[in-house]
Design an enzyme around this catalytic site. Structure first.
Site, short mmCIF file in Angstrom:
data_model
loop_
_atom_site.label_atom_id
_atom_site.label_comp_id
_atom_site.label_asym_id
_atom_site.label_seq_id
_atom_site.Cartn_x
_atom_site.Cartn_y
_atom_site.Cartn_z
N LYS A 1 -4.42 11.36 4.15
CA LYS A 1 -4.19 10.69 5.43
C LYS A 1 -3.21 11.56 6.22
O LYS A 1 -2.02 11.60 5.91
CB LYS A 1 -3.62 9.29 5.23
CG LYS A 1 -4.48 8.40 4.28
CD LYS A 1 -3.69 8.02 3.11
CE LYS A 1 -4.34 7.19 2.05
NZ LYS A 1 -5.57 6.59 2.18
N ASP B 1 17.15 10.14 -7.93
CA ASP B 1 18.56 10.45 -7.67
C ASP B 1 18.93 10.35 -6.20
O ASP B 1 19.86 11.04 -5.74
CB ASP B 1 18.93 11.84 -8.21
CG ASP B 1 18.86 11.90 -9.73
OD1 ASP B 1 18.92 10.83 -10.37
OD2 ASP B 1 18.74 13.01 -10.28
N HIS C 1 -9.21 11.73 0.32
CA HIS C 1 -8.35 10.56 0.42
C HIS C 1 -7.08 10.85 1.22
O HIS C 1 -6.25 9.96 1.42
CB HIS C 1 -8.00 10.08 -1.00
CG HIS C 1 -7.41 8.72 -1.06
ND1 HIS C 1 -6.13 8.48 -1.54
CD2 HIS C 1 -7.90 7.51 -0.68
CE1 HIS C 1 -5.88 7.19 -1.47
NE2 HIS C 1 -6.92 6.56 -0.96
N HIS D 1 0.81 -1.22 0.00
CA HIS D 1 0.00 0.00 0.00
C HIS D 1 0.85 1.27 0.00
O HIS D 1 0.31 2.38 0.07
CB HIS D 1 -0.94 -0.01 1.22
CG HIS D 1 -2.10 0.92 1.10
ND1 HIS D 1 -2.27 2.01 1.92
CD2 HIS D 1 -3.16 0.93 0.25
CE1 HIS D 1 -3.38 2.65 1.61
NE2 HIS D 1 -3.94 2.01 0.60
N ASP E 1 -1.06 19.76 17.86
CA ASP E 1 -0.66 21.08 18.38
C ASP E 1 0.05 21.92 17.32
O ASP E 1 0.92 22.74 17.66
CB ASP E 1 0.23 20.91 19.61
CG ASP E 1 -0.54 20.31 20.79
OD1 ASP E 1 -1.78 20.26 20.72
OD2 ASP E 1 0.11 19.86 21.75
#
Length: 488
Positions: free
Chosen positions: A408, A231, A406, A224, A413
């Site tokens: 994530k 480079d 989508h 996933h 803080d």
């Protein structure tokens, strides 16, 4: 004849209950949460034959033994190589902000490396812009290009990246492409496989699916990660698959996919390169460890103007166990003022759910942003089973309405950021090959906060009063799909 029938019946009866008993013992002794254990036992006892098959396919935590041993060997060897980076003091730093210290300490103790500094970070949110910048980097590559994606779907912007890779391969750049067998099934059935291989691009089908391997490996174990390395210096990672968001799953009518990617220039590419090396060696048997960058290689090291600190967390069978789950927990418990989470799939473990609720109850402003409409009906309904407990604890839940969010991300803080490929669901927390960046930097946190608040501007706040008077049939559906949450 009659005696033979009776004997066969008793034999099958005893065999069946011995199987049920052995599975019960196995489920009880596995390191599972109490709710997950109870749910699996209910599934096996209420729908016995189907339940056993489902458990064997989706929960039995096995991988081929030769494969798991190989992963451990590769990771241990590469981890020894990572420790050599400690000699390069100009990219290491052992001091963190107060909120980030516990998580960075965990990473150091379990992965053997301090935070890496002197990186130039850039957050990218527009898919067209991401592809444009990526294609430019591909054309400017001087040595090598490595990629791994869960999904590569031909068409639109994805084809433009393929053409850029072909052009670079033809001018002598070493190009490697690793794609998950299930997620990229359309790619492997397309013309692009032959065209790209003919141009000299090395293409690997990771965790290849076939009927025989179903008996030796969980069928839902997936590669996933989303990683691009150029480079050994420029790296991308985040939530975006190699797809055109306008075309991808257009028939689902949930709108365009909204993603978040991080582009980084600097030495963190070396540690991400080690993760890629592990994955590549596991699938091909060939080692491709990246070179450690020297201080004179890139001007960014000389400026000493970047105070950010980054850790890379890789998960999957054979990697340090439960690292992403532990990292999420520590980050949540470290929050003192504010915690913002974006996730397309909200099916948290009991521990993560409890940590989020506890954070809100101790006075932290907790905000969770999820898509209002999801590409997975199972996840959409299962997620709602957690809303009541979250709302009762004072968590603010925003439902994004401008497509499928989508991204994530987790921001603590406005200082500690976690960005990567891991969803807040069981597969990402416990099973899949995932990658997460942990970034300790106030400026980066402010930039991430701006993006998250932009998501909020296109979202609707879930009203607790309206939620708690929802129809009875909705509650039943939520509980039913929550019952299936171990499969998600």
């Amino acid at each position: 004849m009659k005696n033979s029938y009776i004997f066969t019946s008793w034999f099958m009866f005893l065999g069946y209950w011995l199987l049920i008993a052995s599975l019960t013992i196995k489920i009880l002794i596995n390191k599972k949460t109490r709710n997950s254990t109870i749910i699996w036992l209910l599934i096996i006892y209420t729908i016995p034959l189907i339940g056993i098959l489902i458990w064997l396919l989706f929960d039995e935590p096995y991988v081929e033994q030769t494969r798991i041993k190989l992963i451990h060997k590769i990771w241990n060897q590469n981890n020894q190589w990572i420790k050599k980076i400690k000699n390069y003091k100009y990219i290491l730093k052992n001091t963190n902000s107060k909120v980030a210290s516990p998580l960075f300490q965990l990473c150091k103790n379990r992965q053997g490396l301090y935070g890496i500094t002197n990186n130039k970070l850039q957050l990218l949110t527009n898919s067209q812009n991401i592809i444009d910048i990526l294609i430019k980097d591909i054309h400017l590559a001087k040595k090598n290009i490595e990629m791994v994606f869960y999904i590569w779907t031909p068409g639109g912007l994805a084809d433009e990246v393929a053409k850029a890779l072909i052009s670079s391969a033809k001018r002598g750049i070493s190009c490697r492409l690793m794609l998950d067998s299930a997620g990229s099934i359309k790619f492997f059935r397309s013309k692009w496989v032959h065209i790209m291989r003919h141009a000299g691009i090395h293409i690997v089908e990771a965790l290849k699916i076939n009927l025989f391997k179903t008996f030796f490996r969980r069928i839902d174990l997936r590669q996933h990660r989303k990683i691009i390395l150029i480079d050994n210096y420029i790296t991308y990672t985040g939530s975006m698959n190699l797809v055109d968001p306008i075309l991808f799953k257009k028939s689902s009518r949930i709108g365009q996919w909204i993603d978040l990617m991080t582009r980084i220039e600097g030495p963190i590419a070396t540690t991400i390169g080690v993760v890629y090396s592990c994955d590549w060696e596991l699938e091909t048997g060939k080692k491709i460890l990246p070179a450690i960058p020297k201080v004179h290689d890139y001007p960014i090291y000389k400026k000493k103007c970047n105070n950010n600190l980054i850790q890379v967390i890789a998960s999957g069978p054979g990697f340090p166990e439960h690292m992403i789950h532990q990292s999420f927990l520590i980050a949540i418990y470290s929050a003192q003022k504010q915690l913002i989470i974006t996730t397309p799939y909200l099916v948290p473990s009991d521990d993560v759910l409890h940590a989020i609720c506890t954070a809100s109850q101790r006075g932290v402003e907790v905000i969770i942003i999820v898509p209002k409409y999801n590409d997975s009906l199972l996840v959409q309904w299962a997620s709602r089973a957690f809303f009541s407990e979250l709302l009762e604890s004072g968590v603010k839940i925003y439902q994004f309405e401008k497509g499928l969010l989508h991204s994530k991300s987790m921001l603590v803080d406005k200082q500690l950021s976690l960005i990567g490929t891991a969803n807040l669901d069981m597969r990402s927390l416990w099973l899949n090959f995932e990658i997460t960046l942990v970034i300790d930097d106030k400026n980066f946190g402010d930039n991430l906060a701006s993006i998250q608040y932009e998501y909020i501007n296109h979202s609707k706040l879930l009203d607790p009063q309206s939620w708690f008077v929802r129809s009875y049939w909705r509650r039943i559906l939520e509980k039913f799909f929550y019952f299936l949450s171990p499969l998600l």
